[in-house]
Design a protein around this motif. Sequence first.
Motif, PDB file in Angstrom:
ATOM      1  N   TRP A 213      -8.604 -19.543   6.444  1.00  0.00           N
ATOM      2  CA  TRP A 213      -7.289 -19.095   6.549  1.00  0.00           C
ATOM      3  C   TRP A 213      -6.927 -17.809   7.862  1.00  0.00           C
ATOM      4  O   TRP A 213      -6.059 -17.249   8.186  1.00  0.00           O
ATOM      5  CB  TRP A 213      -6.716 -18.287   5.355  1.00  0.00           C
ATOM      6  N   GLY A 214      -8.205 -17.541   8.518  1.00  0.00           N
ATOM      7  CA  GLY A 214      -7.976 -16.477   9.476  1.00  0.00           C
ATOM      8  C   GLY A 214      -8.289 -15.341   9.011  1.00  0.00           C
ATOM      9  O   GLY A 214      -8.338 -14.279   9.867  1.00  0.00           O
ATOM     10  N   TYR A 215      -9.012 -15.047   8.017  1.00  0.00           N
ATOM     11  CA  TYR A 215      -9.138 -13.703   7.516  1.00  0.00           C
ATOM     12  C   TYR A 215     -10.689 -13.329   7.304  1.00  0.00           C
ATOM     13  O   TYR A 215     -11.411 -14.258   7.282  1.00  0.00           O
ATOM     14  CB  TYR A 215      -8.677 -13.365   5.929  1.00  0.00           C
ATOM     15  N   LEU A 216     -10.907 -12.024   7.717  1.00  0.00           N
ATOM     16  CA  LEU A 216     -12.400 -11.664   7.386  1.00  0.00           C
ATOM     17  C   LEU A 216     -12.855 -11.303   5.988  1.00  0.00           C
ATOM     18  O   LEU A 216     -11.740 -10.892   5.273  1.00  0.00           O
ATOM     19  CB  LEU A 216     -12.495 -10.290   8.301  1.00  0.00           C
ATOM     20  N   GLY A 217     -13.830 -11.344   5.635  1.00  0.00           N
ATOM     21  CA  GLY A 217     -14.302 -11.210   4.307  1.00  0.00           C
ATOM     22  C   GLY A 217     -14.725  -9.887   3.926  1.00  0.00           C
ATOM     23  O   GLY A 217     -15.826  -9.423   3.498  1.00  0.00           O
ATOM     24  N   LEU A 218     -13.619  -8.976   4.291  1.00  0.00           N
ATOM     25  CA  LEU A 218     -13.727  -7.583   4.153  1.00  0.00           C
ATOM     26  C   LEU A 218     -12.901  -6.800   3.171  1.00  0.00           C
ATOM     27  O   LEU A 218     -11.706  -7.522   2.802  1.00  0.00           O
ATOM     28  CB  LEU A 218     -13.564  -6.840   5.346  1.00  0.00           C
ATOM     29  N   VAL A 219     -13.182  -5.962   2.332  1.00  0.00           N
ATOM     30  CA  VAL A 219     -12.246  -5.282   1.321  1.00  0.00           C
ATOM     31  C   VAL A 219     -12.618  -3.833   1.525  1.00  0.00           C
ATOM     32  O   VAL A 219     -13.715  -3.524   1.801  1.00  0.00           O
ATOM     33  CB  VAL A 219     -12.452  -5.960   0.014  1.00  0.00           C
ATOM     34  N   PHE A 220     -11.625  -2.872   1.046  1.00  0.00           N
ATOM     35  CA  PHE A 220     -11.929  -1.643   0.759  1.00  0.00           C
ATOM     36  C   PHE A 220     -12.303  -1.500  -0.762  1.00  0.00           C
ATOM     37  O   PHE A 220     -11.711  -2.249  -1.713  1.00  0.00           O
ATOM     38  CB  PHE A 220     -10.689  -0.792   0.983  1.00  0.00           C
ATOM     39  N   GLU A 221     -13.135  -0.838  -1.269  1.00  0.00           N
ATOM     40  CA  GLU A 221     -13.447  -0.616  -2.688  1.00  0.00           C
ATOM     41  C   GLU A 221     -12.084   0.056  -3.247  1.00  0.00           C
ATOM     42  O   GLU A 221     -11.791  -0.347  -4.367  1.00  0.00           O
ATOM     43  CB  GLU A 221     -14.419   0.592  -2.808  1.00  0.00           C
ATOM     44  N   GLU A 222     -11.392   0.913  -2.589  1.00  0.00           N
ATOM     45  CA  GLU A 222     -10.039   1.384  -3.011  1.00  0.00           C
ATOM     46  C   GLU A 222      -9.363   1.185  -2.039  1.00  0.00           C
ATOM     47  O   GLU A 222      -9.511   1.854  -0.964  1.00  0.00           O
ATOM     48  CB  GLU A 222     -10.322   2.744  -3.842  1.00  0.00           C
ATOM     49  N   GLY A 223      -8.101   0.929  -2.037  1.00  0.00           N
ATOM     50  CA  GLY A 223      -7.147   0.901  -0.894  1.00  0.00           C
ATOM     51  C   GLY A 223      -5.703   0.969  -1.561  1.00  0.00           C
ATOM     52  O   GLY A 223      -5.201  -0.006  -2.249  1.00  0.00           O
ATOM     53  N   TRP A 224      -4.872   1.964  -1.134  1.00  0.00           N
ATOM     54  CA  TRP A 224      -3.513   1.807  -1.721  1.00  0.00           C
ATOM     55  C   TRP A 224      -2.536   2.520  -0.701  1.00  0.00           C
ATOM     56  O   TRP A 224      -3.136   3.463   0.060  1.00  0.00           O
ATOM     57  CB  TRP A 224      -3.355   2.432  -3.150  1.00  0.00           C
ATOM     58  N   ILE A 225      -1.134   2.316  -0.797  1.00  0.00           N
ATOM     59  CA  ILE A 225      -0.292   3.070  -0.241  1.00  0.00           C
ATOM     60  C   ILE A 225       0.815   3.768  -1.314  1.00  0.00           C
ATOM     61  O   ILE A 225       1.372   3.017  -1.951  1.00  0.00           O
ATOM     62  CB  ILE A 225       0.349   2.240   1.211  1.00  0.00           C
ATOM     63  N   ASP A 226       0.980   5.108  -0.995  1.00  0.00           N
ATOM     64  CA  ASP A 226       1.790   5.805  -1.938  1.00  0.00           C
ATOM     65  C   ASP A 226       3.100   6.166  -0.986  1.00  0.00           C
ATOM     66  O   ASP A 226       2.691   6.936  -0.129  1.00  0.00           O
ATOM     67  CB  ASP A 226       1.380   6.921  -2.412  1.00  0.00           C
TER      68      ASP A 226
END
Length: 363
Positions: A140-153
């Motif tokens: 799908w064109g995505y890298l297999g990366l993540v943040f352990e925690e990631g948010w926007i407030d």
Amino acid sequence: MSNLFDYKHEMSALQFTPAQKAQLVRSTAAAAAQKHPRKHRRPIFRTAVIAAAMAVALVAGSSAAGILPAPADVFAPLFGGTVAQTEVIDKIGHPIGASASSNGITITADAIIGDRYNACVVYTITREDGEPFEYEPNEWGYLGLVFEEGWIDIANTHGGSRNIGYHGSSGFIDPTPGDNSIQYFQQISSDTPLNTGNATADFKNLQAWGHSAEGEHNLLTLADGRWKLRFAMDYEDSAVYLANGETFSQNGLNFTIDEISVSPIAVRIAYTVDSTPVWSGSDSGQESDEDAREAARFMENVEVLLTKTDGTVLEIDSGGTVSPDAENNVAHCTKSNILNEIIPLEELASISVGGVVYEIPNA
């Protein structure tokens, strides 16, 4: 659940089953061994941008290079870069330039685009040692990366993504393979206006899917760190607003369309249903089959079709919220979705909600 529960259906939909997680891992692992051609239009890989409350230390600054990139350059890998799309991005996209660094990684919020209820923020993640990110995209064109925690407030949403009708998607892409930077995007849809006030983005520990010595799939930490950025949600509302109490009926329910907004980047529909959902009362934490069917009556089964001037019809697969009002025996609902491409308003002819058709003014 109870009738008083403010049902945030998109959040339930974003929970992956073990089988779905396994499939994601398999796709990412396969991509590491074989390059895939990048597709211009990619389905948005939906992940929640929700986390527990945290103490917030804010960091604001200019871009790492000192020169802010043009919004059209930032958003082209996500939404397309035709002349018409570039003109729209240049008009409504705004540069940001806030950045934070930790353990050899700098994250910079490059630019934002959106309308009153929807926004997309694109970040650049840069390795300060100049080495490339050696990860190939999946199908799908995505890298297999993540943040352990990631948010926007976002300040004006009364607690941000953690407490209100709020859903979205996020993901990593690599527009320029081989260099020392990649892009991360957050797409946000809210029940309350987004395009005022300040936002705080908070990320912890960059991770990648990998294999253990025993051959099991697991997450590997690429960089320990905490990146906190603060920036203004200052951009132009690019939407036109439609609807004036029109009604339709389906599945034994009556719907009143309160408001429709259509912009070059997103669609949002607010409507009222003359009943409240009846939940199963399950305490498992997972959505039961009964609750899924009940939610579908109020949400998924409401068809939204966007028709372009060339006759192309797009079915809008929207996330949203169902908020029961038990006192008045109604439910207030919203469906919203950020499009997979920028579509100038002059290329949009009409939108249909539950069979009610509205022409889109594009002059």
